[in-house]
Design a protein around this motif. Structure first.
Motif, PDB file in Angstrom:
ATOM      1  N   VAL A 138      13.732 -28.569   9.465  1.00 36.72           N
ATOM      2  CA  VAL A 138      14.466 -27.344   9.170  1.00 36.72           C
ATOM      3  C   VAL A 138      14.271 -27.008   7.695  1.00 36.72           C
ATOM      4  CG1 VAL A 138      16.618 -28.577   8.661  1.00 36.72           C
ATOM      5  CG2 VAL A 138      16.713 -26.193   9.420  1.00 36.72           C
ATOM      6  N   GLN A 139      14.322 -25.738   7.385  1.00 37.21           N
ATOM      7  CA  GLN A 139      14.202 -25.319   5.991  1.00 37.21           C
ATOM      8  C   GLN A 139      15.528 -25.503   5.264  1.00 37.21           C
ATOM      9  OE1 GLN A 139      12.626 -21.306   6.018  1.00 37.21           O
ATOM     10  NE2 GLN A 139      10.551 -22.089   5.731  1.00 37.21           N
ATOM     11  N   ALA A 140      15.442 -25.652   3.962  1.00 34.03           N
ATOM     12  CA  ALA A 140      16.649 -25.768   3.155  1.00 34.03           C
ATOM     13  C   ALA A 140      17.551 -24.562   3.399  1.00 34.03           C
ATOM     14  CB  ALA A 140      16.290 -25.871   1.682  1.00 34.03           C
ATOM     15  N   GLY A 141      18.818 -24.835   3.511  1.00 36.87           N
ATOM     16  CA  GLY A 141      19.785 -23.794   3.814  1.00 36.87           C
ATOM     17  C   GLY A 141      20.051 -23.611   5.290  1.00 36.87           C
ATOM     18  N   GLY A 142      19.234 -24.245   6.111  1.00 35.87           N
ATOM     19  CA  GLY A 142      19.378 -24.113   7.550  1.00 35.87           C
ATOM     20  C   GLY A 142      20.402 -25.064   8.137  1.00 35.87           C
ATOM     21  N   SER A 143      20.467 -25.047   9.455  1.00 44.38           N
ATOM     22  CA  SER A 143      21.456 -25.852  10.173  1.00 44.38           C
ATOM     23  C   SER A 143      20.809 -26.612  11.323  1.00 44.38           C
ATOM     24  CB  SER A 143      22.565 -24.947  10.742  1.00 44.38           C
ATOM     25  OG  SER A 143      23.238 -24.255   9.725  1.00 44.38           O
ATOM     26  N   LEU A 144      21.413 -27.702  11.678  1.00 42.62           N
ATOM     27  CA  LEU A 144      21.020 -28.479  12.851  1.00 42.62           C
ATOM     28  C   LEU A 144      22.270 -29.069  13.469  1.00 42.62           C
ATOM     29  CD1 LEU A 144      17.891 -30.671  11.920  1.00 42.62           C
ATOM     30  CD2 LEU A 144      18.000 -28.874  13.654  1.00 42.62           C
ATOM     31  N   THR A 145      22.221 -29.261  14.772  1.00 45.56           N
ATOM     32  CA  THR A 145      23.304 -29.970  15.449  1.00 45.56           C
ATOM     33  C   THR A 145      22.723 -31.163  16.184  1.00 45.56           C
ATOM     34  OG1 THR A 145      24.633 -27.969  15.738  1.00 45.56           O
ATOM     35  CG2 THR A 145      25.144 -29.829  17.160  1.00 45.56           C
TER      36      THR A 145
END
Length: 124
Positions: A12-19
């Motif tokens: 994921v790119q910086a600033g993004g989200s993951l669950t």
């Protein structure tokens, strides 16, 4: 014996989200608390957050509070770690773990059951 399987990692790119998800099976009544830990290359495994299966009590490492949210779905025996505003410093293998302990166990030595880990990589 409790089996734990993590999923949801990725790039994921910086600033993004993951669950991330952690599915528990087996003798799940032997686990009162689920924790998330992470281990970056060359570093020790560190505590991220925990949740109690009954009642939903949560506790976070101070550096994660506000960006990460831990939750669980008892009907599915699955725990989650929602991670927002990710930075490259969050890059690590993330592990879920189970323990019969109550309270706020934050040490790896307090957990009996571990998943295989899922890689999270945050690009700048």
């Amino acid at each position: 014996q409790v089996q734990l399987i993590e999923s949801g990692g990725g790039l994921v790119q910086a600033g993004g989200s993951l669950t991330l998800s952690c599915a528990a099976s087996g003798r799940t009544f032997g686990s009162n608390t689920m924790g998330w830990f992470r281990q970056a290359p060359g570093k020790e495994r560190e505590f991220v957050a925990l949740i109690r299966w009954s009642g939903g009590y949560t506790y976070y490492a101070s550096s994660m509070k506000g960006r990460f949210t831990i939750s669980r779905d008892n009907a599915k025996n699955t725990g989650y770690l929602q991670m927002n505003s990710l930075t490259p410093e969050d890059t690590a293998v993330y592990y879920c773990a189970g323990t019969a302990r109550l309270g706020a166990p934050t040490s790896i030595y307090e957990y009996n059951y571990w998943g295989q880990g899922t890689q999270v990589t945050v690009s700048s």
